[in-house]
Design a protein around this motif. Structure first.
Motif, PDB file in Angstrom:
ATOM      1  N   MET A  41      -5.993  21.778  25.148  1.00 47.68           N
ATOM      2  CA  MET A  41      -6.395  21.254  23.849  1.00 47.68           C
ATOM      3  C   MET A  41      -5.298  20.331  23.325  1.00 47.68           C
ATOM      4  O   MET A  41      -4.138  20.692  23.285  1.00 47.68           O
ATOM      5  N   THR A  42      -5.673  19.112  22.981  1.00 48.47           N
ATOM      6  CA  THR A  42      -4.708  18.163  22.421  1.00 48.47           C
ATOM      7  C   THR A  42      -5.324  17.474  21.220  1.00 48.47           C
ATOM      8  O   THR A  42      -6.541  17.436  21.049  1.00 48.47           O
ATOM      9  N   THR A  43      -4.483  16.918  20.372  1.00 53.99           N
ATOM     10  CA  THR A  43      -4.916  16.105  19.250  1.00 53.99           C
ATOM     11  C   THR A  43      -4.013  14.898  19.195  1.00 53.99           C
ATOM     12  O   THR A  43      -2.801  15.006  19.398  1.00 53.99           O
ATOM     13  N   SER A  44      -4.576  13.733  18.990  1.00 55.21           N
ATOM     14  CA  SER A  44      -3.799  12.497  19.079  1.00 55.21           C
ATOM     15  C   SER A  44      -2.884  12.296  17.881  1.00 55.21           C
ATOM     16  O   SER A  44      -1.885  11.589  17.972  1.00 55.21           O
ATOM     17  N   GLU A  45      -3.190  12.916  16.734  1.00 55.86           N
ATOM     18  CA  GLU A  45      -2.366  12.755  15.552  1.00 55.86           C
ATOM     19  C   GLU A  45      -1.910  14.120  15.052  1.00 55.86           C
ATOM     20  O   GLU A  45      -2.651  15.095  15.095  1.00 55.86           O
ATOM     21  N   SER A  46      -0.673  14.163  14.553  1.00 57.13           N
ATOM     22  CA  SER A  46      -0.177  15.398  13.981  1.00 57.13           C
ATOM     23  C   SER A  46      -0.770  15.598  12.590  1.00 57.13           C
ATOM     24  O   SER A  46      -0.885  14.658  11.805  1.00 57.13           O
ATOM     25  N   ILE A  47      -1.163  16.814  12.301  1.00 58.01           N
ATOM     26  CA  ILE A  47      -1.733  17.196  11.018  1.00 58.01           C
ATOM     27  C   ILE A  47      -0.914  18.387  10.519  1.00 58.01           C
ATOM     28  O   ILE A  47      -0.873  19.425  11.184  1.00 58.01           O
ATOM     29  N   ILE A  48      -0.252  18.241   9.393  1.00 54.85           N
ATOM     30  CA  ILE A  48       0.547  19.336   8.853  1.00 54.85           C
ATOM     31  C   ILE A  48       0.291  19.431   7.361  1.00 54.85           C
ATOM     32  O   ILE A  48       0.609  18.507   6.608  1.00 54.85           O
ATOM     33  N   HIS A  49      -0.299  20.545   6.933  1.00 57.06           N
ATOM     34  CA  HIS A  49      -0.508  20.802   5.511  1.00 57.06           C
ATOM     35  C   HIS A  49       0.682  21.606   4.988  1.00 57.06           C
ATOM     36  O   HIS A  49       1.047  22.626   5.577  1.00 57.06           O
ATOM     37  N   GLN A  50       1.257  21.149   3.887  1.00 59.32           N
ATOM     38  CA  GLN A  50       2.455  21.781   3.342  1.00 59.32           C
ATOM     39  C   GLN A  50       2.072  23.017   2.518  1.00 59.32           C
ATOM     40  O   GLN A  50       2.158  23.049   1.290  1.00 59.32           O
ATOM     41  N   LEU A  95     -10.417  23.376  15.966  1.00 58.05           N
ATOM     42  CA  LEU A  95      -9.414  23.599  14.923  1.00 58.05           C
ATOM     43  C   LEU A  95      -8.770  22.308  14.418  1.00 58.05           C
ATOM     44  O   LEU A  95      -8.638  22.128  13.201  1.00 58.05           O
ATOM     45  N   PRO A  96      -8.362  21.364  15.300  1.00 55.43           N
ATOM     46  CA  PRO A  96      -7.790  20.124  14.763  1.00 55.43           C
ATOM     47  C   PRO A  96      -8.744  19.379  13.842  1.00 55.43           C
ATOM     48  O   PRO A  96      -8.318  18.800  12.832  1.00 55.43           O
ATOM     49  N   GLY A  97     -10.035  19.382  14.157  1.00 56.60           N
ATOM     50  CA  GLY A  97     -11.008  18.707  13.308  1.00 56.60           C
ATOM     51  C   GLY A  97     -11.103  19.335  11.928  1.00 56.60           C
ATOM     52  O   GLY A  97     -11.168  18.636  10.914  1.00 56.60           O
ATOM     53  N   HIS A  98     -11.113  20.667  11.877  1.00 57.75           N
ATOM     54  CA  HIS A  98     -11.129  21.341  10.577  1.00 57.75           C
ATOM     55  C   HIS A  98      -9.884  20.982   9.769  1.00 57.75           C
ATOM     56  O   HIS A  98      -9.958  20.667   8.575  1.00 57.75           O
ATOM     57  N   LEU A  99      -8.735  21.037  10.415  1.00 53.43           N
ATOM     58  CA  LEU A  99      -7.488  20.736   9.720  1.00 53.43           C
ATOM     59  C   LEU A  99      -7.439  19.278   9.269  1.00 53.43           C
ATOM     60  O   LEU A  99      -6.940  18.969   8.184  1.00 53.43           O
ATOM     61  N   ALA A 100      -7.979  18.380  10.072  1.00 47.96           N
ATOM     62  CA  ALA A 100      -7.956  16.958   9.740  1.00 47.96           C
ATOM     63  C   ALA A 100      -8.797  16.642   8.514  1.00 47.96           C
ATOM     64  O   ALA A 100      -8.534  15.660   7.804  1.00 47.96           O
ATOM     65  N   THR A 101      -9.806  17.453   8.236  1.00 38.56           N
ATOM     66  CA  THR A 101     -10.653  17.225   7.064  1.00 38.56           C
ATOM     67  C   THR A 101     -10.144  17.971   5.833  1.00 38.56           C
ATOM     68  O   THR A 101     -10.840  18.057   4.823  1.00 38.56           O
ATOM     69  N   GLY A 102      -8.928  18.524   5.917  1.00 37.08           N
ATOM     70  CA  GLY A 102      -8.320  19.146   4.763  1.00 37.08           C
ATOM     71  C   GLY A 102      -8.526  20.633   4.649  1.00 37.08           C
ATOM     72  O   GLY A 102      -8.143  21.244   3.652  1.00 37.08           O
ATOM     73  N   GLU A 104      -0.079  17.386  19.094  1.00 41.23           N
ATOM     74  CA  GLU A 104      -0.593  17.198  20.447  1.00 41.23           C
ATOM     75  C   GLU A 104      -0.312  18.418  21.309  1.00 41.23           C
ATOM     76  O   GLU A 104      -1.100  18.769  22.181  1.00 41.23           O
ATOM     77  N   ASP A 105       0.793  19.100  21.035  1.00 41.98           N
ATOM     78  CA  ASP A 105       1.225  20.192  21.901  1.00 41.98           C
ATOM     79  C   ASP A 105       0.858  21.578  21.405  1.00 41.98           C
ATOM     80  O   ASP A 105       0.776  22.519  22.202  1.00 41.98           O
ATOM     81  N   ALA A 106       0.682  21.741  20.081  1.00 38.71           N
ATOM     82  CA  ALA A 106       0.588  23.099  19.554  1.00 38.71           C
ATOM     83  C   ALA A 106      -0.213  23.171  18.268  1.00 38.71           C
ATOM     84  O   ALA A 106      -0.334  22.188  17.523  1.00 38.71           O
ATOM     85  N   LEU A 107      -0.739  24.365  18.021  1.00 36.11           N
ATOM     86  CA  LEU A 107      -1.291  24.724  16.724  1.00 36.11           C
ATOM     87  C   LEU A 107      -0.148  25.292  15.891  1.00 36.11           C
ATOM     88  O   LEU A 107       0.672  26.069  16.395  1.00 36.11           O
ATOM     89  N   LEU A 108      -0.084  24.914  14.625  1.00 34.89           N
ATOM     90  CA  LEU A 108       0.962  25.414  13.733  1.00 34.89           C
ATOM     91  C   LEU A 108       0.358  26.478  12.826  1.00 34.89           C
ATOM     92  O   LEU A 108      -0.672  26.248  12.188  1.00 34.89           O
ATOM     93  N   ILE A 109       1.003  27.635  12.773  1.00 36.50           N
ATOM     94  CA  ILE A 109       0.461  28.738  11.989  1.00 36.50           C
ATOM     95  C   ILE A 109       1.503  29.273  11.009  1.00 36.50           C
ATOM     96  O   ILE A 109       2.715  29.185  11.243  1.00 36.50           O
ATOM     97  N   HIS A 110       1.002  29.827   9.900  1.00 39.11           N
ATOM     98  CA  HIS A 110       1.780  30.707   9.041  1.00 39.11           C
ATOM     99  C   HIS A 110       1.358  32.127   9.415  1.00 39.11           C
ATOM    100  O   HIS A 110       0.176  32.481   9.319  1.00 39.11           O
ATOM    101  N   PRO A 134       4.889  27.070  15.938  1.00 37.04           N
ATOM    102  CA  PRO A 134       4.059  26.404  16.945  1.00 37.04           C
ATOM    103  C   PRO A 134       3.542  27.374  17.994  1.00 37.04           C
ATOM    104  O   PRO A 134       4.296  28.166  18.562  1.00 37.04           O
ATOM    105  N   VAL A 135       2.254  27.326  18.230  1.00 38.24           N
ATOM    106  CA  VAL A 135       1.627  28.089  19.315  1.00 38.24           C
ATOM    107  C   VAL A 135       1.053  27.069  20.288  1.00 38.24           C
ATOM    108  O   VAL A 135       0.069  26.385  19.976  1.00 38.24           O
ATOM    109  N   PRO A 136       1.664  26.885  21.435  1.00 33.48           N
ATOM    110  CA  PRO A 136       1.145  25.891  22.384  1.00 33.48           C
ATOM    111  C   PRO A 136      -0.329  26.119  22.675  1.00 33.48           C
ATOM    112  O   PRO A 136      -0.784  27.268  22.796  1.00 33.48           O
ATOM    113  N   TRP A 137      -1.071  25.026  22.785  1.00 34.90           N
ATOM    114  CA  TRP A 137      -2.514  25.136  23.030  1.00 34.90           C
ATOM    115  C   TRP A 137      -2.810  25.966  24.277  1.00 34.90           C
ATOM    116  O   TRP A 137      -3.784  26.717  24.316  1.00 34.90           O
TER     117      TRP A 137
END
Length: 214
Positions: free
Chosen positions: A1-10, A129-136, A169-175, A189-192
């Protein structure tokens, strides 16, 4: 699983224990949750109640993080747990056993009580998951708790809830509400390639719209 853009919600971080730095000792059994010096912040009536609930608050901690992110609210954890119990998201048995967090009634509670879109999904695909995160959105994921150390051989899938707050691109970021302060609590980071070892393929998608009720 990869995503071309990084998405990070603060997203602000909240542990399921009031003192995140004590998590390693509490999990190791060298400290009791009841001895957490900040236990009163949880809204528990006493240390015994805090001890009971703190081990069961991963989903509530994820909700607190989401509410803090969108509304600037982080209601006391045990008070939220009591609301979830009344809503059927937990079922407490006479012997003290607790069933939950049960996703569908929890999602209904979140929408009704906080005006926040919440969709319990099973299955929930990792590739979505990247799609959900990308839409906020933020996503609560059912994972095995050993995700905190990226255990190479977890005994099963699921059993613990974490909040997905970003993707690279490399990982899902979790709290992780029961993560360690050495790097597995916030934006961990949890690698895909590793995620399928822990992820049970179900969770709750949280959306950013609406307003909390009075």
């Amino acid at each position: 699983m990869t995503t071309s853009e990084s998405i990070i919600h603060q997203v602000p971080y909240h542990s399921q224990w009031e003192s995140p730095e004590l998590v390693p000792d509490i999990l190791a059994g060298t400290s009791l949750a009841a001895d957490d010096p900040l236990w009163e912040r949880s809204g528990a009536a006493d240390q015994e109640e805090y001890e009971y609930w703190s081990w069961r608050l991963c989903g509530v901690a994820c909700l607190r993080m989401a509410l803090d992110f969108w509304w600037g609210l982080a209601p006391p954890a045990v008070r939220l747990a009591e609301e979830c119990l009344a809503a059927g998201a937990y079922v407490r048995h006479p012997d003290g056993r607790l069933d939950g967090l049960i996703h569908a009634p929890f999602a209904e509670y979140v929408h009704r009580r906080w005006g926040l879109p919440a969709d319990a999904r099973a299955p929930l695909a990792a590739e979505d998951l990247p799609g959900h995160l990308a839409t906020g959105r933020l996503v609560m994921l059912s994972v095995h708790p050993s995700i905190r150390t990226l255990d190479p051989h977890p005994p099963r899938l699921g059993g613990h809830l974490v909040l997905a707050v970003g993707a690279t691109e490399d990982a899902l970021l979790i709290h992780n509400p029961s993560g360690f302060p050495d790097g597995s609590q916030q934006f961990a980071p949890v690698p895909w390639a590793d995620l399928p070892r822990f992820f049970a393929g179900r969770g709750i998608v949280l959306g950013p719209y609406g307003q909390p009720e009075e």
